[in-house]
Design a protein around this motif. Structure first.
Motif, mmCIF file in Angstrom:
data_model
loop_
_atom_site.group_PDB
_atom_site.id
_atom_site.type_symbol
_atom_site.label_atom_id
_atom_site.label_comp_id
_atom_site.label_asym_id
_atom_site.label_seq_id
_atom_site.Cartn_x
_atom_site.Cartn_y
_atom_site.Cartn_z
ATOM 1 N N VAL A 105 0.744 -1.214 -0.090
ATOM 2 C CA VAL A 105 -0.064 -0.042 -0.048
ATOM 3 C C VAL A 105 0.863 1.191 0.073
ATOM 4 N N ASP A 106 0.426 2.405 -0.708
ATOM 5 C CA ASP A 106 1.194 3.419 -0.426
ATOM 6 C C ASP A 106 -0.151 4.607 0.021
ATOM 7 N N PHE A 107 0.539 5.692 0.832
ATOM 8 C CA PHE A 107 -0.483 6.684 1.102
ATOM 9 C C PHE A 107 0.054 7.782 1.708
ATOM 10 N N GLU A 108 -0.799 8.935 1.853
ATOM 11 C CA GLU A 108 -0.237 10.016 2.373
ATOM 12 C C GLU A 108 -0.024 10.080 3.776
ATOM 13 N N ASP A 109 0.998 10.885 4.341
ATOM 14 C CA ASP A 109 1.435 10.718 5.708
ATOM 15 C C ASP A 109 0.339 10.795 6.582
ATOM 16 N N ASP A 110 -0.746 11.477 6.435
ATOM 17 C CA ASP A 110 -1.645 11.679 7.374
ATOM 18 C C ASP A 110 -2.458 10.096 7.764
ATOM 19 N N LEU A 111 -2.198 9.242 6.855
ATOM 20 C CA LEU A 111 -2.980 7.887 6.957
ATOM 21 C C LEU A 111 -2.062 6.731 7.478
ATOM 22 N N THR A 124 8.334 0.239 5.090
ATOM 23 C CA THR A 124 9.494 -0.308 4.068
ATOM 24 C C THR A 124 10.070 1.008 3.052
ATOM 25 N N ALA A 125 11.205 0.676 2.853
ATOM 26 C CA ALA A 125 11.702 1.606 1.920
ATOM 27 C C ALA A 125 11.097 1.624 0.425
ATOM 28 N N ALA A 126 10.523 2.494 -0.188
ATOM 29 C CA ALA A 126 10.061 2.424 -1.491
ATOM 30 C C ALA A 126 10.301 3.650 -2.310
#
Length: 131
Positions: A105-111, A124-126
């Motif tokens: 999953v990727d997401f904005e910091d607030d999530l 993880t590093a991505a």
């Protein structure tokens, strides 16, 4: 409130478009979600409160070991009740059952609290290239 969750649940495009517009704060579009998920997805999870679609998550994959959570959304009236976490949990169960080894999953910091604390993802590093 009795919420039901259905893997590859039935929906119409208008209700997903309305839910997506509310959840991602944009005007309602006319996306053909049904064709999109049938063409590109391992599956999706629909959350319903009676007949109302109150949550949705799309699970795309590479056809092998990797699945990806996209478009996780819960209706404003039903947020902070565990629906989003259960959508992701069902997505993970189904991806595992399909033979996937990883759910991304990727997401904005607030999530971060939602995905790391409520859903159990690990940092993880991505990398990412904006196209």
């Amino acid at each position: 409130m009795m919420i039901t969750y259905e893997w590859r649940g039935g929906f119409d495009n208008a209700e997903v478009n309305a839910l997506h517009a509310e959840g991602f704060n944009h005007r309602a579009l006319e996306v053909d979600w049904l064709t999109r998920v049938q063409r590109h997805s391992l599956g999706w999870v629909c959350a319903r409160d009676n007949d109302d679609l109150v949550g949705f998550v799309n699970v795309v994959w590479d056809g092998g070991a990797h699945a990806f959570v996209l478009d996780t959304v819960v209706a404003g009236s039903h947020r902070r009740s565990g629906i989003g976490a259960e959508l992701v949990a069902e997505a993970a169960r189904q991806a595992r059952e399909a033979g996937c080894d990883w759910l991304h999953v990727d997401f904005e910091d607030d999530l971060r609290p939602f995905y790391f604390d409520a859903c159990g993802f690990k940092p993880t590093a991505a990398g990412l290239i904006a196209l």
